[in-house]
Motif scaffolding. Structure first.
Motif, PDB file in Angstrom:
ATOM      1  N   THR A 329      74.405 -18.677  68.420  1.00 45.06           N
ATOM      2  CA  THR A 329      75.759 -19.176  68.632  1.00 45.06           C
ATOM      3  C   THR A 329      76.012 -19.429  70.109  1.00 45.06           C
ATOM      4  O   THR A 329      75.183 -19.095  70.956  1.00 45.06           O
ATOM      5  CB  THR A 329      76.787 -18.184  68.064  1.00 45.06           C
ATOM      6  N   LYS A 330      77.178 -20.014  70.405  1.00 42.17           N
ATOM      7  CA  LYS A 330      77.496 -20.350  71.794  1.00 42.17           C
ATOM      8  C   LYS A 330      77.667 -19.101  72.644  1.00 42.17           C
ATOM      9  O   LYS A 330      78.283 -18.135  72.215  1.00 42.17           O
ATOM     10  CB  LYS A 330      78.799 -21.130  71.824  1.00 42.17           C
ATOM     11  N   ARG A 332      79.633 -17.345  75.289  1.00 40.44           N
ATOM     12  CA  ARG A 332      81.012 -17.523  75.717  1.00 40.44           C
ATOM     13  C   ARG A 332      81.060 -18.002  77.160  1.00 40.44           C
ATOM     14  O   ARG A 332      80.363 -17.465  78.015  1.00 40.44           O
ATOM     15  CB  ARG A 332      81.744 -16.184  75.588  1.00 40.44           C
ATOM     16  N   THR A 334      80.208 -21.042  78.107  1.00 39.85           N
ATOM     17  CA  THR A 334      79.293 -22.167  78.321  1.00 39.85           C
ATOM     18  C   THR A 334      79.280 -23.017  77.061  1.00 39.85           C
ATOM     19  O   THR A 334      79.925 -22.678  76.072  1.00 39.85           O
ATOM     20  CB  THR A 334      77.835 -21.697  78.520  1.00 39.85           C
ATOM     21  N   ASN A 335      78.514 -24.099  77.096  1.00 38.99           N
ATOM     22  CA  ASN A 335      78.325 -24.883  75.883  1.00 38.99           C
ATOM     23  C   ASN A 335      76.938 -24.682  75.312  1.00 38.99           C
ATOM     24  O   ASN A 335      76.508 -25.402  74.439  1.00 38.99           O
ATOM     25  CB  ASN A 335      78.546 -26.367  76.176  1.00 38.99           C
ATOM     26  N   TYR A 336      76.220 -23.707  75.857  1.00 35.52           N
ATOM     27  CA  TYR A 336      74.855 -23.482  75.403  1.00 35.52           C
ATOM     28  C   TYR A 336      74.818 -22.477  74.267  1.00 35.52           C
ATOM     29  O   TYR A 336      75.618 -21.550  74.221  1.00 35.52           O
ATOM     30  CB  TYR A 336      73.990 -22.967  76.558  1.00 35.52           C
ATOM     31  N   ARG A 337      73.842 -22.696  73.398  1.00 35.67           N
ATOM     32  CA  ARG A 337      73.659 -21.747  72.309  1.00 35.67           C
ATOM     33  C   ARG A 337      72.502 -20.837  72.632  1.00 35.67           C
ATOM     34  O   ARG A 337      71.559 -21.231  73.320  1.00 35.67           O
ATOM     35  CB  ARG A 337      73.311 -22.477  71.024  1.00 35.67           C
ATOM     36  N   GLY A 341      74.344 -15.047  70.843  1.00 33.05           N
ATOM     37  CA  GLY A 341      75.338 -15.424  71.848  1.00 33.05           C
ATOM     38  C   GLY A 341      75.097 -14.746  73.178  1.00 33.05           C
ATOM     39  O   GLY A 341      76.023 -14.589  73.983  1.00 33.05           O
ATOM     40  N   ASP A 460      78.280 -21.720  63.904  1.00 31.93           N
ATOM     41  CA  ASP A 460      77.628 -22.387  65.025  1.00 31.93           C
ATOM     42  C   ASP A 460      76.111 -22.401  64.942  1.00 31.93           C
ATOM     43  O   ASP A 460      75.460 -23.043  65.732  1.00 31.93           O
ATOM     44  CB  ASP A 460      78.027 -21.667  66.311  1.00 31.93           C
TER      45      ASP A 460
END
Ligand code: ATP
Ligand code: MG
Length: 464
Positions: A329-330, A332, A334-337, A341, A460
């Motif tokens: 999942t992403k 928090r 950022t837009n990276y997975r 997380g 996600d």
């Protein structure tokens, strides 16, 4: 006592006793760290429990700092429960701080400051102090009170060990202590020279036959040997955070009680680190790294993760245990997975303990323990039905049904919960699955309802 009064008293003890994890009393391991099937409130999940036991041992030895462990697994597979078990197994010797990832988002201090405080709360410092004491058997004691009834009292005491005997003059403060402790000839006592505190250790064996009227609770001890004056080591355990707060001029020690510590300056921390290191080298203090448990670790954001990367490398770092139920999942902020997380570079510094879903038998055992914990007698068939519900919905939902079905059975004035009670509460209270089904079915009648197509509702963790 009226019925109403009785009820009230029961309620208060209930509140103290039952929490989601109150049935857990340890990790339930044997001497060689093998997990027992059911022990100390823990059921199954053997590998994870065993791994947690090794971590606890590592902490108890106190030699390793700055390790990071991740408990990863599906919801309600006992991650938080294992952390509670670890805290119990550690006992009071090593500090254990527990917080949820979302607790760092406070308006009063920055995220990294909140983490820094949590890390420092998890490091114990054992400060050794030598005090001088006088220890001996009272041979004679004489206290003169002034005839007027007020003013200074004068006193003398003769103390002996097996080798020597000395007279001491007593000050007013010590006389008060002697009178409070009701010290008489034949008692073995210690006097702390710095604080003047008098402690009675017991009566000397040599006096055992003097009095017939000694009660059963009288403790007999040997007359001390050697010198009257001795040095004794006293150990206090505090955390680094407590030392920080006491030394931070803007707050003062009262902040420890209100918890309102605000931010602590880096200079203060540096000074304290140096001082503690000095004490350690002089043999006055020992550093005792404990555990910081960060539940719901996916709630931390990229700044926190990179702060932790760095903080874990310091030699004043505790062992950090994180828990998460997230998949890929992403991260928090950022837009990276990333898996769980959590950024890969931090994951690389961690060892991961996986928790796995329970079998039906284990679920039944957990429910049985919870029934005992919640003072609920459940009939065998009802327990089987409840286990069935747990496998089809969730363990947590089934646990919620215990007290509710107990209440329903009590309304019938029955002494145990039967299948019909469980069925009744199952129809009264919805689980997540049934509730979402209803929402989907009647979406047009709810406000703001937007049922998304399957692709975008998927978590996600799809396609990547
Ligand atoms: N092995 C176990 N033995 C006894 N009780 C357990 C065990 N595992 C879980 N439980 C109990 O089941 C309930 C749910 O477990 P817990 O809260 O630990 O799950 P979790 O893995 O932290 O879930 P989440 O990811 O949703 O936070 C708790 O009441 C817990 O005490
Ligand atoms: Mg949890």
């Amino acid at each position: 006592m009226t019925d109403a009064e009785k009820l009230e008293i029961r309620d208060i003890t209930r509140i103290e006793r039952i929490g989601a994890h109150s049935h857990i009393r340890g990790l339930g391991l044997d001497d060689v760290l093998e997990a027992r099937n059911v022990s100390q409130g823990m059921v199954g999940q053997k590998d994870a429990r065993r791994a947690a036991g090794i971590v606890v041992n590592m902490v108890k030895e106190g030699k390793i700092a700055g390790r990071c462990i991740l408990l990863a697994g599906e919801p309600s597979t006992g991650k938080t429960a294992i952390a509670v078990g670890m805290a119990q197994a550690l006992g009071t010797e090593s500090p254990f701080t527990s917080m949820s990832g979302s607790e760092i988002y406070s308006l009063e201090m920055s995220k990294t400051e909140a983490l820094a405080q949590a890390l420092r709360k998890s490091i114990g410092v054992r400060i050794k102090e030598e005090t001088e004491i006088i220890e001996g058997e009272v041979v004679e004691i004489q206290i003169d009170r002034p005839a007027t009834g007020t003013g200074q009292k004068i006193g003398k005491v003769t103390l002996k060990t097996t080798e020597m005997e000395t007279n001491y003059d007593l000050g007013n403060k010590i006389i008060e202590c002697f009178m409070k402790e009701k010290i008489q000839a034949g008692d073995v006592i210690t006097i702390d020279k710095a604080s003047g505190k008098v402690t009675k250790l017991g009566r000397s064996f040599t006096r055992a036959r003097d009095y017939d009227a000694t009660g059963a609770q009288t403790r007999f001890v040997q007359c001390p040997e050697g010198e009257l004056q001795k040095r004794k080591e006293v150990v206090h355990t505090v955390t680094l955070h407590e030392i920080d707060v006491i030394n931070s001029r803007t707050h003062g020690f009262l902040a420890l009680f209100s918890g309102d510590t605000g931010e602590i300056k880096q200079e203060v921390r540096d000074q304290i680190n140096n001082k503690v290191m000095e004490w350690r080298e002089e043999g006055k203090a020992e550093i005792n790294p404990g555990v910081l448990f960060l539940d719901e670790a996916h709630m931390l954001d990229i700044e926190c993760f990179s702060y932790l990367n760095r903080a874990l490398e310091s030699d004043m770092a505790p062992i950090v245990v994180m828990a998460t139920n997230r998949g890929i999942t992403k991260i928090r902020g950022t837009n990276y997975r990333s898996p769980h997380g959590i950024p890969i570079d931090l994951l690389d510094r961690m060892i991961i303990i996986r928790t796995v879903p329970y079998t039906e038998k284990e679920i039944k055992e957990i429910l049985k323990i919870r029934c005992e914990e919640e003072d609920c007698t459940m009939n065998a068939d009802a327990l089987t039905v409840l286990t069935r519900i747990a496998t089809e919905t969730s363990l947590r939902y089934a646990i919620q049904l215990i007290t509710t079905s107990n209440l329903v059975s009590r309304r019938r004035k029955a002494s145990e919960v039967l299948v019909e009670d469980v069925k009744k509460v199952y129809s009264l209270f919805l689980d997540e699955g049934r509730s979402s089904r209803i929402l989907k079915e009647f979406q047009d009648e709810f406000m703001f309802s937007e049922v998304l197509d399957d692709k975008s509702t998927a978590m996600d963790c799809d396609d990547h």
